[in-house]
Write an enzyme that holds these catalytic residues in place. Structure first.
Site, PDB file in Angstrom:
ATOM      1  N   TYR A   1       0.852  -1.194   0.000  1.00  0.00           N
ATOM      2  CA  TYR A   1       0.000   0.000   0.000  1.00  0.00           C
ATOM      3  C   TYR A   1       0.888   1.244   0.000  1.00  0.00           C
ATOM      4  O   TYR A   1       1.587   1.525   0.967  1.00  0.00           O
ATOM      5  CB  TYR A   1      -0.914  -0.045   1.230  1.00  0.00           C
ATOM      6  CG  TYR A   1      -1.871   1.091   1.420  1.00  0.00           C
ATOM      7  CD1 TYR A   1      -2.228   1.962   0.377  1.00  0.00           C
ATOM      8  CD2 TYR A   1      -2.467   1.306   2.661  1.00  0.00           C
ATOM      9  CE1 TYR A   1      -3.126   3.006   0.584  1.00  0.00           C
ATOM     10  CE2 TYR A   1      -3.368   2.337   2.873  1.00  0.00           C
ATOM     11  CZ  TYR A   1      -3.687   3.187   1.830  1.00  0.00           C
ATOM     12  OH  TYR A   1      -4.576   4.214   2.044  1.00  0.00           O
TER      13      TYR A   1
ATOM     14  N   LYS B   1      -1.943  -1.663  -3.724  1.00  0.00           N
ATOM     15  CA  LYS B   1      -2.873  -0.546  -3.833  1.00  0.00           C
ATOM     16  C   LYS B   1      -2.027   0.709  -3.991  1.00  0.00           C
ATOM     17  O   LYS B   1      -1.255   1.056  -3.097  1.00  0.00           O
ATOM     18  CB  LYS B   1      -3.737  -0.431  -2.570  1.00  0.00           C
ATOM     19  CG  LYS B   1      -4.598   0.833  -2.562  1.00  0.00           C
ATOM     20  CD  LYS B   1      -5.334   1.058  -1.247  1.00  0.00           C
ATOM     21  CE  LYS B   1      -6.087   2.390  -1.291  1.00  0.00           C
ATOM     22  NZ  LYS B   1      -6.689   2.732   0.020  1.00  0.00           N
TER      23      LYS B   1
END
Lengths: 331, 331, 331, 331
Positions: B172, B200
């Site tokens: 992330y 992500k």
């Protein structure tokens, strides 16, 4: 009218409160008296030694503390950025402060970093730090939602913390880590709070530091330089001390620089300041706490490794670090 | 012949494992097989509703979850930046994930944010999240010591977490909050880890996103857009889904955009994408989670206030937020 | 009501004006007609070859132009950042444009960079560029006093330039060099000016690009991607072309990517886009115009050295550059 | 061994060369002698007045110069950032310097900004400035291709300029405008050049300034503070003067601050420094040269408007500017 500062017409009355001096200064706007904890002096923001299993090594911590007790520090900062506080659990943070308070002389201040991201958690942590024996708490700016951390939010945060904290609050602006400078206007507002006694400014913008000192003098607000790299310059514009990573390694020298500044022996101060810049930069901006711990090892303290993900220095970094100390005669 | 990704010589066989599809892909370099959790689809990174006393309001959370269950999301992300995870205690973080897992259909994935600053704490949190029922953990880059968070440190961190985590790990990168972009070279190395299934990316640098997809395809690595603002563009370069704050408010529309992209109906997709940009920017870059929660209130969800120090929107901000939605026909 | 764009209900009437197509579109607010120069297509922002004495080598320039004439470019951009325009005198800037106009086919557009720091100088330079045969001028944001270059100042600047320029104006935002992003609100206002036909956006923020396209469509405003790295993504959100440094080296390939996007052959486009990212990054963000000129040498063009202070690549950089091209099969 | 500086064992022999003092200092490494122009003192970086038609108003310039001649400045800087040099043509830049040299007393130094983006143009401009009567040239870091402006490029640039310049060269680092800090290692190398006499540092990083002074002392290298905001702090670490925008407005006061610092009257210096910070910030970082010219008007000088695209202050900015001066008693 009464003014506080190091400049000219100052009237300071010292009281004693447990183990710390208190400053009494007349509040211009309210004609009431308040007392702000006197935090003048030099503080090492101590490192947290870890054992091979990554747990806090309290034995090594004790040994460091014993050595620090012999240096004319005003006190210790526990859980500043160099204490790896973001890597400690809430319980560890409190426990380390508790240990430090027990092991160092009563006349030394223990300033405990109690900053968390939420106001709620910071209030709670400040209370626990006070219970653990902290004389004051150092509260870093929350920063994860930095786009929303404007003056309004930060004034709200610090006011809530200061209202609740059993011990005085010191503001802490460290843009190198947080990506956020506590706005001057927020500092000015917060300086009026009875339980907010000062600011540790690690950004190193000397114009900003001078402006803050200028605008908060009548509040008895005290500014500490957040690094040994600009300690002389900070004294020259009215700062009253420093929280200096380098003091973990060269504690006597940083205290000597303080004394030269206070005595107005600026030329000698300058020569000493010059020799502290490169080693200071090496253990702060350039390589950070990993290098600080390495330099502590070289100087007879327990530094050891950092908690991952912080990695040991590379070979090249290690050589550079050594050079930054030895070229100035410190190794 | 079934293809995964866009690259030719890939063999993909779908199996079923509890409530999620698994991807089996032949690892070119080792000739061994591994299976990576299929995370394709749209996820709202859900907000955490608080009561007036600042505690988590589980009742309101349940009501939101019930509504989300009717939207064709692939799953929910719990404890992303919009979940105010830095403001929750470790216990609250786990408890919220546990609650979500209990309340949403079994075929929806629960992806739990388990990132902490230290590797040790992140490992522990990942284990707890798995016990609480998370199907995967989303691990934000540690960032406080950002000068030292180079590829070496981040590869070390994620490898340790992925080695230990009982459930797959999703990287992330959210530079807007952390001030740190997970370096491409670190992503490429980490994509080869069997227990790291995707990324992500909330930075929105579409060139970087395309490059990562290009260089990790043979690993079965899956990239999710971290915002609805560049969802179409991300699909155009090979992303497989999105974790979109805006999906908390306009869930059906974000899922519709996904469907148009997957169907190759690019012109319709473009028209819809256009209309989502301003509301998306309003609840992310411009005003953040405070605005997201406000827009949720307008749209029949429970948003409510944020934990301090996050402050409510000013009057002017509120008007701007409303305009950003209404001008595109969403209010 | 008439709309311009690639999306849906478009009515476009082509006229001919010397060597360029003109777009006639009904102005919604005034009910009058205006015509905006059609700038759709791919342009290399050509490099300026220098001789050993650091003067412009017009012979080598001619040879490059002859090769570029055989590639299906829409035209050439002369004096973009890759033309080292800040290193040329005012006279050289005009002379190079004049030379290019004489040497390339009449149906190719010549877009001349005419931006200077002051409005006065930019107006004058735009007039000279028009006299030298430019079909349009590309005007970079002034940036030295960037703190004061807000929307108000930039709208004032571009309006004055566009009012005076004999040829259409294209806005140019290149934050990598200028440290300044032309604000979206300024672009929206300026898009309504009859003599401002489009924007070259080199920042690569695809969300911003999509928003600008969305909000300026009814003005007949045309957005060009400022780099081959996000060309596909830009087309996916409605851009109409690109000014791509990489097209100096891989001109056919960039034009092929354009054709695939226009034909809606997105999967093939994606495969080609992927292979262009690393070489593109090498000649832009990573190593800049020095690398662009080196890669031109490898590909049969005259690149040569840059004017100092730009230095040749180091050995390590040279190897990296070569790898960035050869690993994708381009060398 | 001979050392230059303000600290301790300094041996300085003054010669006279036309209207300026020269410093003779033994070069440690070569055992040869060289002489560096003594640039100690305060300089206003003068503004360029324009008439309504945007041309330089030499009449008004003369009137300002007459007033400046009565202030104990060491000289004037012409074509610094506050001279709007990026907005002047090459001819105007030289003509203004020529005019200033004619109008001010012979014992005042004229330091002319001669920096251009290319090395070639900077060499040429430096020669012209010398012909126009400049005693030294101030050379700003080229910055358009800032990603490539590393130490290697900048050392190359300044060496070429200094080799060619008929008058001494002063380095000029102004990151607020250029987005680029001249690296310390480049300064150290360049300080050894016989024709490079000093540095104007406008960044305000006092640690960096102290380090540069420390490492260049034996070269007779002189550092000037680039702003009145940190003038005292700069003196405290060994700077020898300042180029201060504020000196255009409060010239006597800035010179008084210099005298207090030189006399070691630090407490009085501090009080004066405090009162200069807010007005200084207003005419530099906050509002820039537009505000400087406005404040000049209020103080009896000709300021007038800036060349577009620089815009006049808004009403709110104007009020703030006035407050920044009047609150400290300067208006």
């Amino acid at each position: 009218k009464l003014q506080y500062g190091m400049l000219g017409a100052v009237s300071v009355i010292f009281g004693r409160c447990r183990r710390s001096a208190w400053l009494v200064c007349k509040r211009t706007q309210s004609h009431s008296f308040r007392r702000k904890l006197d935090i003048r002096g030099i503080y090492p923001p101590i490192a947290t030694p870890f054992a091979q299993n990554e747990l806090v090594d309290y034995q090594k911590l004790d040994e460091n503390l014993e050595k620090y007790s012999k240096i004319p520090f005003r006190g210790l900062v526990v859980q500043g950025s160099n204490g790896e506080y973001p890597y400690l659990t809430a319980e560890e943070r409190v426990e380390v402060v508790h240990r430090v308070r027990q092991r160092i002389p009563k006349d030394k201040l223990v300033i405990a970093g109690s900053g968390c991201e939420s106001s709620m958690a910071t209030v709670l942590m400040s209370e626990k730090m006070a219970q653990a024996g902290a004389d004051a708490v150092l509260v870093v700016t929350p920063c994860f939602y930095r786009n929303r951390m404007d003056s309004r939010a930060l004034i709200h945060h610090y006011t809530r913390v200061a209202d609740a904290s059993p011990v005085p609050v010191i503001l802490y602006s460290v843009p190198g880590n947080t990506g956020l400078d506590l706005p001057v206007e927020a500092v000015l507002t917060l300086s009026q709070h009875d339980n907010i006694v000062g600011l540790k400014d690690s950004g190193g913008d000397i114009t900003r530091i001078a402006l803050i000192i200028h605008k908060t003098r009548k509040e008895g607000f005290q500014v500490l330089a957040g690094s040994a790299g600009f300690l002389l310059a900070a004294y020259s514009v009215g700062a009253v001390g420093g929280v200096c990573a380098l003091a973990n390694v060269l504690g006597h020298q940083v205290c000597q620089l303080e004394q030269l500044c206070l005595a107005g022996r600026w030329e000698e101060a300058r020569e000493l300041q010059y020799r502290l810049i490169e080693p200071n930069t090496a253990v702060t901006r350039k390589f950070g706490v990993v290098a600080l711990k390495q330099a502590m090892e070289w100087s007879g303290y327990h530094g050891g490794v950092c908690r991952p993900p912080l990695q040991p220095l590379s070979e090249a970094e290690l050589r550079q670090l050594q050079h930054d100390f030895s070229s100035q005669g410190w190794l």
